[in-house]
Scaffold this motif. Structure first.
Motif, PDB file in Angstrom:
ATOM      1  N   ASN A   1       0.834  -1.213   0.000  1.00  0.00           N
ATOM      2  CA  ASN A   1       0.000   0.000   0.000  1.00  0.00           C
ATOM      3  C   ASN A   1       0.862   1.253   0.000  1.00  0.00           C
ATOM      4  OD1 ASN A   1      -2.337  -1.506   0.023  1.00  0.00           O
ATOM      5  ND2 ASN A   1      -2.564  -1.450   2.248  1.00  0.00           N
ATOM      6  N   ALA A   2       1.912   1.253   0.828  1.00  0.00           N
ATOM      7  CA  ALA A   2       2.775   2.436   0.937  1.00  0.00           C
ATOM      8  C   ALA A   2       3.629   2.615  -0.324  1.00  0.00           C
ATOM      9  CB  ALA A   2       3.670   2.309   2.163  1.00  0.00           C
ATOM     10  N   ARG A   3       3.937   1.517  -0.977  1.00  0.00           N
ATOM     11  CA  ARG A   3       4.813   1.546  -2.156  1.00  0.00           C
ATOM     12  C   ARG A   3       4.251   2.448  -3.250  1.00  0.00           C
ATOM     13  NH1 ARG A   3       6.333  -1.175  -6.858  1.00  0.00           N
ATOM     14  NH2 ARG A   3       8.489  -1.910  -6.842  1.00  0.00           N
ATOM     15  N   ASP A   4       2.943   2.469  -3.366  1.00  0.00           N
ATOM     16  CA  ASP A   4       2.304   3.226  -4.444  1.00  0.00           C
ATOM     17  C   ASP A   4       2.065   4.690  -4.077  1.00  0.00           C
ATOM     18  OD1 ASP A   4       2.194   0.874  -5.917  1.00  0.00           O
ATOM     19  OD2 ASP A   4       0.255   0.304  -5.060  1.00  0.00           O
ATOM     20  N   ILE A   5       2.299   5.038  -2.824  1.00  0.00           N
ATOM     21  CA  ILE A   5       2.022   6.412  -2.377  1.00  0.00           C
ATOM     22  C   ILE A   5       3.245   7.302  -2.558  1.00  0.00           C
ATOM     23  CG2 ILE A   5       1.329   7.868  -0.423  1.00  0.00           C
ATOM     24  CD1 ILE A   5      -0.163   5.413   0.687  1.00  0.00           C
ATOM     25  N   GLY A   6       4.413   6.772  -2.162  1.00  0.00           N
ATOM     26  CA  GLY A   6       5.644   7.545  -2.333  1.00  0.00           C
ATOM     27  C   GLY A   6       6.021   8.309  -1.093  1.00  0.00           C
ATOM     28  N   GLU A   7       5.294   9.415  -0.809  1.00  0.00           N
ATOM     29  CA  GLU A   7       5.566  10.198   0.397  1.00  0.00           C
ATOM     30  C   GLU A   7       4.498   9.911   1.436  1.00  0.00           C
ATOM     31  OE1 GLU A   7       6.392  14.326   0.139  1.00  0.00           O
ATOM     32  OE2 GLU A   7       7.884  14.104  -1.458  1.00  0.00           O
ATOM     33  N   VAL A   8       4.927   9.541   2.652  1.00  0.00           N
ATOM     34  CA  VAL A   8       3.984   9.170   3.714  1.00  0.00           C
ATOM     35  C   VAL A   8       4.500   9.678   5.048  1.00  0.00           C
ATOM     36  CG1 VAL A   8       3.223   7.064   2.527  1.00  0.00           C
ATOM     37  CG2 VAL A   8       5.132   6.944   4.141  1.00  0.00           C
ATOM     38  N   ASN A   9       3.578   9.755   6.023  1.00  0.00           N
ATOM     39  CA  ASN A   9       3.988   9.891   7.420  1.00  0.00           C
ATOM     40  C   ASN A   9       4.305   8.478   7.900  1.00  0.00           C
ATOM     41  OD1 ASN A   9       4.359  10.291  10.145  1.00  0.00           O
ATOM     42  ND2 ASN A   9       2.278  10.973  10.572  1.00  0.00           N
ATOM     43  N   PHE A  10       5.577   8.183   8.025  1.00  0.00           N
ATOM     44  CA  PHE A  10       6.025   6.827   8.347  1.00  0.00           C
ATOM     45  C   PHE A  10       5.341   6.291   9.600  1.00  0.00           C
ATOM     46  CE2 PHE A  10       8.870   3.664  10.101  1.00  0.00           C
ATOM     47  CZ  PHE A  10       9.380   3.000   8.996  1.00  0.00           C
TER      48      PHE A  10
ATOM     49  N   GLN B   1       5.026  12.652  13.886  1.00  0.00           N
ATOM     50  CA  GLN B   1       5.231  13.013  12.485  1.00  0.00           C
ATOM     51  C   GLN B   1       6.624  12.576  12.051  1.00  0.00           C
ATOM     52  OE1 GLN B   1       3.157  14.369  10.290  1.00  0.00           O
ATOM     53  NE2 GLN B   1       1.451  14.623  11.724  1.00  0.00           N
ATOM     54  N   MET B   2       6.692  11.824  10.971  1.00  0.00           N
ATOM     55  CA  MET B   2       7.979  11.459  10.392  1.00  0.00           C
ATOM     56  C   MET B   2       7.771  11.328   8.879  1.00  0.00           C
ATOM     57  SD  MET B   2      10.398   8.227  11.417  1.00  0.00           S
ATOM     58  CE  MET B   2      11.416   7.445  10.175  1.00  0.00           C
ATOM     59  N   PRO B   3       7.695  12.483   8.187  1.00  0.00           N
ATOM     60  CA  PRO B   3       7.438  12.450   6.743  1.00  0.00           C
ATOM     61  C   PRO B   3       8.638  11.892   5.984  1.00  0.00           C
ATOM     62  CG  PRO B   3       7.820  14.700   7.501  1.00  0.00           C
ATOM     63  CD  PRO B   3       7.840  13.851   8.716  1.00  0.00           C
ATOM     64  N   VAL B   4       8.384  10.881   5.150  1.00  0.00           N
ATOM     65  CA  VAL B   4       9.463  10.254   4.414  1.00  0.00           C
ATOM     66  C   VAL B   4       9.082  10.053   2.952  1.00  0.00           C
ATOM     67  CG1 VAL B   4      10.322   9.017   6.454  1.00  0.00           C
ATOM     68  CG2 VAL B   4       8.691   7.885   4.909  1.00  0.00           C
ATOM     69  N   ARG B   5      10.080   9.885   2.138  1.00  0.00           N
ATOM     70  CA  ARG B   5       9.913   9.539   0.725  1.00  0.00           C
ATOM     71  C   ARG B   5      10.456   8.127   0.544  1.00  0.00           C
ATOM     72  NH1 ARG B   5      12.620  13.319  -0.696  1.00  0.00           N
ATOM     73  NH2 ARG B   5      10.946  14.847  -0.771  1.00  0.00           N
ATOM     74  N   LEU B   6       9.597   7.241   0.068  1.00  0.00           N
ATOM     75  CA  LEU B   6       9.961   5.845  -0.099  1.00  0.00           C
ATOM     76  C   LEU B   6      10.418   5.578  -1.533  1.00  0.00           C
ATOM     77  CD1 LEU B   6       6.908   4.362   1.796  1.00  0.00           C
ATOM     78  CD2 LEU B   6       9.234   4.600   2.685  1.00  0.00           C
ATOM     79  N   LEU B   7      11.490   4.845  -1.678  1.00  0.00           N
ATOM     80  CA  LEU B   7      12.054   4.556  -2.995  1.00  0.00           C
ATOM     81  C   LEU B   7      11.866   3.074  -3.282  1.00  0.00           C
ATOM     82  CD1 LEU B   7      15.415   6.519  -2.507  1.00  0.00           C
ATOM     83  CD2 LEU B   7      13.227   7.383  -3.408  1.00  0.00           C
ATOM     84  N   PRO B   8      10.836   2.711  -4.073  1.00  0.00           N
ATOM     85  CA  PRO B   8      10.563   1.285  -4.315  1.00  0.00           C
ATOM     86  C   PRO B   8      11.682   0.627  -5.122  1.00  0.00           C
ATOM     87  CG  PRO B   8       8.694   2.685  -4.908  1.00  0.00           C
ATOM     88  CD  PRO B   8       9.855   3.591  -4.703  1.00  0.00           C
TER      89      PRO B   8
END
Length: 398
Positions: free
Chosen positions: A124-133, A390-397
């Motif tokens: 689910n998170a993979r397709d979002i990119g930027e999330v509050n971890f 709050q821990m905003p991150v950018r995920l790199l699939p």
């Protein structure tokens, strides 16, 4: 040094290491004023925390409960029905009834389910990119695991987390509420637990609730009212501390990319790294005891009725126990941290939390090639719970 380790504002930048280090060196049994009057003894050394934890005859969890603030009279009895707020002889049979459900065999059987839940969260998170971890990754896993173990309907999982946040993070403007709202959350949560227990009594289910209330251990069978209190402890502890462990642990790896890479390349190192994450992040700052008799700690006289607060997040950095304690060392061994407490109140779900964190990291490294900060972190405003909100991150699939 000006010492104020009560104010939730002292924890807005994380563990107040400077104050704790000063206490360990200069005043390890420190009398701290309480803003409502009176005060408490703040115990900052690892050895003293162990000693208080072991001596349940002199230091009661049940008298006044385990929080530094006295609870309202209408809430106290329900809180004292939680295992963490129970003294022997009541404590033993109920703990054994619960601990028989957290065996290594049960955890091994749970592993495939937890891995499947984790993989879904990653997808689910993979397709979002930027999330509050904290919310989208670290928080979803323990909520789903506890919800699945207790067979709580999925549409109730957000409510369970909201009740949990209200009780543990009441001083945070984004998560908490008024004292009346916090008390109401506790009552509503206990009532829901009682309802679940009543529905599953003698129904032959194999979920954790059914196993707890329909099985006799040492001549004791958990009744619906006891389960209502247990329900609060199991769900709150399962949500808050594991979420803090995973998010704060990942944040620390991001600060030291060489360690992140080391773990990614060597998954066999993850269990040891989880222990260091537990020491370093210490998801729970303290628990309180109340002296049942006149006694002393490190030569300091403690009067019957005095509050004694064990500062776990200070003991985890005690220079007499941990070499170079301010270094995050994923190969630290031994690592006798206090993050799960000690003695008869050692955390029931310790090995479940370890397993969740291990599986989370294993699956995260399989799913993502990297992770980057995408904004500023913010800690929960709390003198009790240590973790980010709050821990905003950018995920790199991959």
């Amino acid at each position: 040094m000006q010492i104020d380790i009560y104010s939730p504002d002292s924890y807005l930048q994380g563990i107040p290491h400077q104050q704790f280090a000063w206490l360990r060196a200069n005043d390890p049994v420190h009398w701290h004023q309480h803003p409502a009057g009176g005060g408490y003894w703040a115990i900052s050394k690892h050895a003293d925390i162990l000693a208080v934890s072991r001596d349940h005859k002199s230091f009661s969890a049940q008298q006044g409960f385990v929080m530094v603030d006295d609870l309202p009279a209408e809430i106290l009895p329900m809180a004292q029905g939680q295992l963490l707020g129970m003294d022997p002889p009541q404590h033993g049979p109920i703990r054994r009834a619960v601990i028989t459900r957290f065996t290594s065999k049960m955890l091994a059987n749970l592993e495939p389910q937890i891995r499947s839940i984790t993989q879904s969260i990653m997808a689910n998170a993979r397709d979002i990119g930027e999330v509050n971890f904290v919310e989208s990754l670290a928080g979803d896993l323990p909520t789903a695991v506890i919800g699945s173990m207790l067979e709580i309907p999925t549409d109730m999982w957000p409510q369970i987390r909201a009740w949990s946040d209200m009780q543990t993070s009441g001083d945070d403007p984004d998560l908490g509420g008024s004292p009346e709202q916090i008390n109401q959350a506790s009552v509503e949560m206990g009532t829901y637990g009682y309802q679940l227990a009543t529905e599953r009594k003698d129904q032959g289910g194999d979920d954790l609730i059914s196993l707890l209330i329909n099985t006799e251990v040492d001549g004791h069978q958990v009744d619906e009212m006891e389960f209502a209190s247990l329900f609060i402890q199991i769900t709150v502890a399962g949500n808050e501390t594991t979420r803090g462990l995973i998010s704060s642990g990942m944040h620390q790896l991001m600060q030291q990319p060489e360690l992140y890479q080391q773990l990614q390349d060597n998954p066999s190192m993850i269990p040891g790294a989880v222990e260091e994450m537990l020491r370093w992040t210490c998801p729970l700052h303290y628990f309180r005891r109340t002296a049942t008799c006149d006694t002393e700690i490190r030569g300091q006289k403690i009067a019957k009725g005095d509050k004694v607060v064990m500062l776990y997040s200070s003991g985890n950095f005690d220079e007499e126990v941990f070499t170079d304690p301010m270094r995050f060392d994923i190969e630290r061994n031994p690592n006798p941290h206090l993050s799960f407490g000690h003695g008869i109140h050692l955390c029931l779900g310790a090995n479940l939390a370890r397993m969740e964190a291990r599986i989370f990291l294993e699956e995260f490294f399989k799913t993502f090639s990297g992770i980057e900060m995408a904004g500023d972190t913010a800690y929960i405003r709390s003198n009790s719970i240590h973790g980010f909100k709050q821990m905003p991150v950018r995920l790199l699939p991959r």
